[in-house]
Design an enzyme around this catalytic site. Structure first.
Site, PDB file in Angstrom:
ATOM      1  N   CYS A 159     -23.604 -31.846 -23.302  1.00 41.28           N
ATOM      2  CA  CYS A 159     -23.523 -31.988 -24.673  1.00 41.28           C
ATOM      3  C   CYS A 159     -22.167 -31.138 -25.133  1.00 41.28           C
ATOM      4  O   CYS A 159     -21.642 -30.458 -24.335  1.00 41.28           O
ATOM      5  CB  CYS A 159     -24.646 -30.829 -25.217  1.00 41.28           C
ATOM      6  SG  CYS A 159     -24.324 -30.422 -26.816  1.00 41.28           S
ATOM      7  N   HIS A 180     -31.059 -37.225 -28.585  1.00 46.74           N
ATOM      8  CA  HIS A 180     -30.064 -35.858 -28.452  1.00 46.74           C
ATOM      9  C   HIS A 180     -29.569 -35.423 -29.761  1.00 46.74           C
ATOM     10  O   HIS A 180     -29.796 -34.237 -30.092  1.00 46.74           O
ATOM     11  CB  HIS A 180     -29.020 -36.136 -27.467  1.00 46.74           C
ATOM     12  CG  HIS A 180     -28.197 -34.886 -26.961  1.00 46.74           C
ATOM     13  ND1 HIS A 180     -27.871 -34.519 -25.836  1.00 46.74           N
ATOM     14  CD2 HIS A 180     -27.089 -34.393 -27.945  1.00 46.74           C
ATOM     15  CE1 HIS A 180     -26.917 -33.422 -26.277  1.00 46.74           C
ATOM     16  NE2 HIS A 180     -26.384 -33.536 -27.361  1.00 46.74           N
ATOM     17  N   GLU A 181     -29.217 -36.444 -30.681  1.00 50.59           N
ATOM     18  CA  GLU A 181     -28.499 -36.210 -31.785  1.00 50.59           C
ATOM     19  C   GLU A 181     -29.173 -35.628 -32.985  1.00 50.59           C
ATOM     20  O   GLU A 181     -29.282 -34.925 -33.677  1.00 50.59           O
ATOM     21  CB  GLU A 181     -27.527 -37.414 -32.337  1.00 50.59           C
ATOM     22  CG  GLU A 181     -26.331 -37.689 -31.463  1.00 50.59           C
ATOM     23  CD  GLU A 181     -25.580 -36.646 -30.961  1.00 50.59           C
ATOM     24  OE1 GLU A 181     -25.287 -35.672 -31.494  1.00 50.59           O
ATOM     25  OE2 GLU A 181     -25.039 -36.614 -29.880  1.00 50.59           O
TER      26      GLU A 181
HETATM   27 ZN    ZN Z   1     -25.072 -32.328 -28.192  1.00 53.11          ZN
END
Ligand code: ZN
Length: 205
Positions: free
Chosen positions: A120, A162-163
């Site tokens: 990330c 994830h987003e």
């Molecule tokens: Zn991230």
């Protein structure tokens, strides 16, 4: 315009972002924001960027997985991850549904069948194994405030999860196998080419 990236410890990464109205989406300010997010994502470089990562608690994320990011990776790793190029696009006010292998849909807990290392931009220098759902359906708005339905599998489904987590104040460290959390240098040195099942065995995850 290149934006500064927020990192773990910035409270905005732990807030639930707010939705945008259609008028707000088509406004010049939001269109400029989306352009800046594309530019910032590409410069990082990253395959996704959510507004909280540039300090804005808004339900907007951009995604792009470019062919050039993929073509130099080992072919078997790319195949195993079901990773294919994804054209640049934005998701706004997304609703995600996790799809299990038998086709069951759930709004709640991801069915974790895809287990790979993930990173990330808001946790630079680190990585960990994160179980994710293999397939998702996302209903969202695009930059013209039109409704879009995305069906995604493999790596693209991982990026979406994830987003969209970012838009709810969740980071991968909340979902990772914590015993596999490590610095990038150790990952490159020791684990990059080791099968995930073997990494888990050796680290007791
Ligand atoms: Zn991230």
């Amino acid at each position: 315009m290149l934006m500064n990236l927020c990192e773990a410890g910035d409270a905005v990464l732990r807030q639930k972002s707010r939705e945008l109205s259609p008028d707000e989406i088509v406004s010049a300010a939001t269109q400029e924001l989306i352009a800046s997010m594309y530019e910032t994502m590409r410069a990082a470089p990253g395959v996704g960027l959510a507004a909280p990562q540039i300090g804005l608690p808004l339900q907007i994320a951009v995604i792009e997985d470019r062919r050039e990011y993929i073509e130099n990776l080992p072919a078997d790793a790319v195949a195993e991850r079901l990773r294919e190029p994804v054209a640049r696009h934005v998701i706004i006010n997304p609703h995600i549904t996790y799809i299990s292998p038998d086709g069951k849909a759930s709004d709640l807990v991801p069915h974790a069948q895809a287990v790979f290392f993930e990173g990330c931009l808001s946790l630079p220098g680190f990585t960990a194994i994160v179980p994710r759902s293999l397939a998702v359906r996302v209903e969202c708005l695009n930059e013209r405030a039109e409704t879009v339905t995305i069906e995604a599998r493999g790596w693209y489904a991982r990026i979406l999860q994830h987003e969209i987590d970012h838009l709810r104040g969740t980071m991968y460290i909340d979902r990772m196998l914590s015993r596999t959390f490590m610095g990038r240098e150790n990952f490159e040195r020791h684990w990059k080419d080791v099968p995930v099942s073997e990494v888990r065995r050796q680290l007791g995850a």
